[in-house]
Design a protein around this motif. Structure first.
Motif, PDB file in Angstrom:
ATOM      1  N   SER A   1     -21.081  46.711 -20.299  1.00 38.90           N
ATOM      2  CA  SER A   1     -20.398  47.909 -20.749  1.00 38.90           C
ATOM      3  C   SER A   1     -19.152  48.124 -19.892  1.00 38.90           C
ATOM      4  O   SER A   1     -18.781  47.291 -19.070  1.00 38.90           O
TER       5      SER A   1
ATOM      6  N   TRP B   1     -19.615  51.769 -25.128  1.00 43.30           N
ATOM      7  CA  TRP B   1     -20.471  52.609 -25.958  1.00 43.30           C
ATOM      8  C   TRP B   1     -20.053  54.055 -25.707  1.00 43.30           C
ATOM      9  O   TRP B   1     -20.359  54.636 -24.667  1.00 43.30           O
TER      10      TRP B   1
ATOM     11  N   ASN C   1     -14.191  54.854 -27.475  1.00 45.07           N
ATOM     12  CA  ASN C   1     -14.352  53.431 -27.179  1.00 45.07           C
ATOM     13  C   ASN C   1     -13.085  52.790 -26.611  1.00 45.07           C
ATOM     14  O   ASN C   1     -13.127  52.124 -25.571  1.00 45.07           O
TER      15      ASN C   1
END
Length: 342
Positions: free
Chosen positions: A149, A182, A201
């Protein structure tokens, strides 16, 4: 298009039901859902619940995926798990989550190995464990790299010194690191109109890449292969502001090279929707750093990435590079089509 170049979609996802079952009753998941719901807002939360239910077959059914690839003229798809955050998991649970996820992705791709290439994940919030998981994914499971991420977890950005061993291992293993966001840490400011995704995002990706670039990580590890989704977020479209800060301020002159030069060492996908935006992305990043991406099968993705690439009107060499050549530079040789092995 040149027939010698295979078309590679580097941005596609698969659901791993084993992970969902593993974490369903965990308090950390319930807290994460509360955070996401506050950021999404009630309308987008309800919409997402319906959308994910409708998407379930496309995220798990192999035949539906192959049919969609054929319609899109995609030869090979690089597959990662659906990017849902598990940074709340402790070491023991994080180990089980990653094991189940990587086994699920690898097993799904093994059903059609000439067309599907697996990329794993790691529990980056536990840096020592993440190194072990990266080594297992690459050396034992044959994965081309891992998806992470835009941050390792609360209070730990991607340039945190605690992650030094992870980045060193990724370079040593020649493993690609795919950055996929995310949502966004802007929280409830995004709780309407699906700003959680449309603004959140790309904002998160721009922040993650900025910390990587300004931290000197790419100068310390010149062999790192970092890729980011959705065209690299906002940074790739406005890197000149980062360069201006680097030129004018001592606190931003943290690297030998300009931020734009370092950013152009990374890869991005082509998921920027319009021919004009794709041409701008290629002009900013360079023709050798953009890869084809669809975000299959989500609604913020596209079903026709090849058509959109062709609509940009690039020369043959650029088209072939984006269509598949750059994916090989990022992830290694693609599997041969059935019937060509000697």
């Amino acid at each position: 298009m040149s027939a010698a170049v295979r078309t590679v979609d580097v941005h596609a996802h698969v659901a791993v039901p084993a992970v969902d079952a593993l974490i369903e009753k965990e308090p950390g998941l319930a807290r994460q859902r509360q955070v996401d719901a506050a950021s999404l807002g009630p309308e987008s939360t309800a919409y997402n619940m319906r959308h994910i239910a409708e998407l379930a077959p496309k995220l798990t059914d192999l035949d539906l995926r192959l049919a969609a690839m054929d319609r899109a003229r995609v030869d090979v798809q690089v597959v990662t798990a659906t990017p849902l955050p598990h940074a709340w998991a402790d070491v023991e649970l994080a180990g089980r989550i990653v094991a189940a996820s990587n086994e699920g992705v690898a097993g799904f791709c093994a059903r059609e190995p000439s067309r599907l290439v697996p990329v794993g994940t790691v529990a980056l919030q536990h840096p020592g464990l993440a190194v072990e998981q990266l080594e297992t994914a690459v050396r034992e499971m044959g994965m081309r790299g891992v998806q992470i991420s835009t941050a390792a977890g609360p209070g730990m950005e991607l340039d945190d010194p605690a992650l030094a061993d992870f980045w060193a291992a990724a370079e040593e293993l020649d493993a690609a690191v795919l950055i996929h966001p995310w949502g966004c840490t802007l929280g409830e400011r995004l709780n309407a109109y699906y700003l959680f995704n449309s603004v959140g995002n790309p904002t998160e990706t721009a922040l993650a890449l900025s910390r990587i670039v300004f931290s000197g990580l790419l100068e310390r590890h010149p062999g790192l292969r970092i890729w980011s989704a959705h065209g690299g977020g906002y940074l790739a479209g406005y890197m000149v502001r980062a360069d201006h800060a680097w030129e004018m301020r001592g606190d931003a002159r943290t690297t030998r090279q300009r931020p734009s030069a370092l950013l152009r060492r990374t890869f991005v996908d082509s998921l920027v929707y319009t021919p004009e935006q794709l041409r701008h992305l290629v002009a900013s990043m360079g023709a050798g750093q953009v890869t084809l991406g669809s975000d299959h099968p989500f609604d913020m993705g596209v079903e026709d990435p090849v058509d959109r690439l062709l609509a940009a009107g690039f020369d043959q060499a650029t088209t072939d590079a984006i269509r598949g050549g750059n994916a090989v530079r990022l992830l290694g040789d693609m599997p041969e089509p059935i019937g060509t092995r000697s």
